[in-house]
Design an enzyme around this catalytic site. Structure first.
Site, PDB file in Angstrom:
ATOM      1  N   HIS A   1       0.872  -1.178   0.000  1.00 19.10           N
ATOM      2  CA  HIS A   1       0.000   0.000   0.000  1.00 19.10           C
ATOM      3  C   HIS A   1       0.902   1.219   0.000  1.00 19.10           C
ATOM      4  O   HIS A   1       1.303   1.706   1.046  1.00 19.10           O
ATOM      5  CB  HIS A   1      -0.918  -0.045   1.233  1.00 19.10           C
TER       6      HIS A   1
ATOM      7  N   HIS B   1      -9.611   1.707  -0.427  1.00 23.64           N
ATOM      8  CA  HIS B   1      -9.329   2.358   0.854  1.00 23.64           C
ATOM      9  C   HIS B   1     -10.648   2.411   1.626  1.00 23.64           C
ATOM     10  O   HIS B   1     -11.643   2.925   1.110  1.00 23.64           O
ATOM     11  CB  HIS B   1      -8.843   3.789   0.632  1.00 23.64           C
TER      12      HIS B   1
ATOM     13  N   GLU C   1     -10.422   4.263   7.054  1.00 19.60           N
ATOM     14  CA  GLU C   1      -9.288   5.095   7.481  1.00 19.60           C
ATOM     15  C   GLU C   1      -9.883   6.262   8.272  1.00 19.60           C
ATOM     16  O   GLU C   1      -9.815   6.285   9.491  1.00 19.60           O
ATOM     17  CB  GLU C   1      -8.500   5.586   6.262  1.00 19.60           C
TER      18      GLU C   1
ATOM     19  N   ASP D   1       2.214   3.771   2.530  1.00 17.51           N
ATOM     20  CA  ASP D   1       1.213   4.735   2.047  1.00 17.51           C
ATOM     21  C   ASP D   1       1.844   5.864   1.216  1.00 17.51           C
ATOM     22  O   ASP D   1       1.941   5.731   0.008  1.00 17.51           O
ATOM     23  CB  ASP D   1       0.398   5.292   3.225  1.00 17.51           C
ATOM     24  N   ASP D   2       2.216   6.968   1.839  1.00 15.48           N
ATOM     25  CA  ASP D   2       2.826   8.095   1.116  1.00 15.48           C
ATOM     26  C   ASP D   2       4.097   8.506   1.854  1.00 15.48           C
ATOM     27  O   ASP D   2       4.135   9.542   2.528  1.00 15.48           O
ATOM     28  CB  ASP D   2       1.837   9.272   1.052  1.00 15.48           C
TER      29      ASP D   2
HETATM   30 ZN   LIG Z   1      -3.373   5.025   0.623  1.00 15.76          ZN
END
Ligand SMILES: [Zn+2]
Length: 335
Positions: A18, A196, A199, A276-277
């Site tokens: 991810h 997603h 979250e 993720d990022d």
């Molecule tokens: Zn994500």
């Protein structure tokens, strides 16, 4: 503290399932590309941009993230981005990555889709011996489903290079069920599906994802509030790709010690650790492992299970999965 408290997680053969390629754009590269493409930035330096990465929530993060995407213009830019991410992930001990990239963010006349795809696949091929990687398409849930279907069609020339399709963006008010036609279309074309969910959104969105037959759920934190749903996820081994540092930076959790990863793991859910990022959340794969290990005091057996879950949750063929399982077992033998 267990004997693993000093464990060097760079040495652990890991998956990262991810991660958004756009979210691996480091501030220094962002500034370099902005200069190359003559694009003005609201920050004076990479350090000021890092300072701006103190987000309150997903919306605050997305505003900066989309600004960052503006500096990616030429084929060379996309190649540089993909190559730098794969180099960094390989150096971080990631043996297999499945990353998202959303061409919808780059629909400009100056940037033909074919050039973008060529650049990314070229970097993946060049790095093949050091890290295996899969490309996953993704669409924005804040836009109409028709647009998602169009985005799926537009990638048709590269279907043989794409393993899965997902969906991201601001979650609340945009439940997975609204995109049933998109997920059905992905499946009909032979792709695995991800979404997603849970979250910032509620457990109900994770439930919807399960009802839609989604193969893998990104985040899924909110599921912990619904014990019946946790049982269902465990029973069906539907993987959750959790991202601890991302959750901390976006205030999905107040402290990592309150992160649901360990509770989910103990109830038999196929939870995994991912980044993720990483450029915006200031943490790559091994940073996430170290942070979650420190906060939740994971045992050797739990670390091993988490690493093996990453292999199980991947979309790799069984032969490659077997190789990766052996690599993990050599580093984290069972007691
Ligand atoms: Zn994500």
């Amino acid at each position: 503290m267990g004997p693993e408290s000093c464990f060097d997680f760079v040495k652990l053969p890991k998956t990262d399932l991810h991660v958004h390629l756009e979210g691996t754009l480091e501030p220094e590269m962002l500034f370099r590309l902005a200069g190359r493409n003559h694009i003005p930035l609201p920050w004076k330096s990479p350090a000021m941009l890092r300072e701006a990465c103190r987000f309150r929530d997903l919306a605050g993060f997305l505003a900066i993230y989309y600004k960052g995407c503006e500096v990616l213009v030429t084929e060379q830019d996309f190649y540089d981005l993909a190559r730098a991410y794969l180099e960094r992930a390989a150096a971080d001990g990631v043996v297999h990555t499945e990353f998202y990239f959303n061409p919808q963010l780059f629909c400009r006349e100056s940037t033909p889709l074919a050039a973008i795809m060529r650049a990314i696949f070229c970097a993946m091929d060049e790095m093949r011996d050091r890290i295996s990687s899969f490309y996953m398409g993704t669409v924005m849930r804040t836009r109409p489903v028709e647009e998602a279907l169009r985005a799926l069609d537009e990638l048709a020339p590269w279907y043989d290079r794409i393993v899965a399709f997902g969906m991201g963006g601001a979650e609340n008010g945009n439940p997975p069920s609204r995109f049933q036609r998109y997920f059905d279309a992905c499946r009909e074309r032979g792709f695995r599906t991800c979404v997603h969910a849970g979250e910032e959104g509620p457990a109900a969105y994770v439930r919807e994802a399960v009802a839609l037959g989604i193969d893998r759920i990104d985040h899924g934190n909110a599921a912990i509030q619904d014990p019946e749903l946790v049982r269902l996820l465990a029973e069906r081994r539907i993987p959750l790709t959790m991202c601890p540092i991302s959750n901390l930076r976006l205030n999905v959790v107040n402290e990592l010690s309150g992160h649901p990863l360990k509770r989910m793991l103990s109830r038999g859910v196929c939870v995994t650790v991912n980044s993720d990022d990483p450029a915006y959340f200031l943490g790559y794969a091994s940073d996430n492992w170290a942070a979650v290990h420190r906060a939740l005091d994971l045992s050797g057996a739990e670390l091993r299970q988490l690493a093996l879950n990453g292999v199980e949750a991947s979309f790799l063929p069984e032969a490659r999965k077997a190789v990766l399982r052996e690599k993990i077992k050599r580093v984290l033998p069972s007691a």
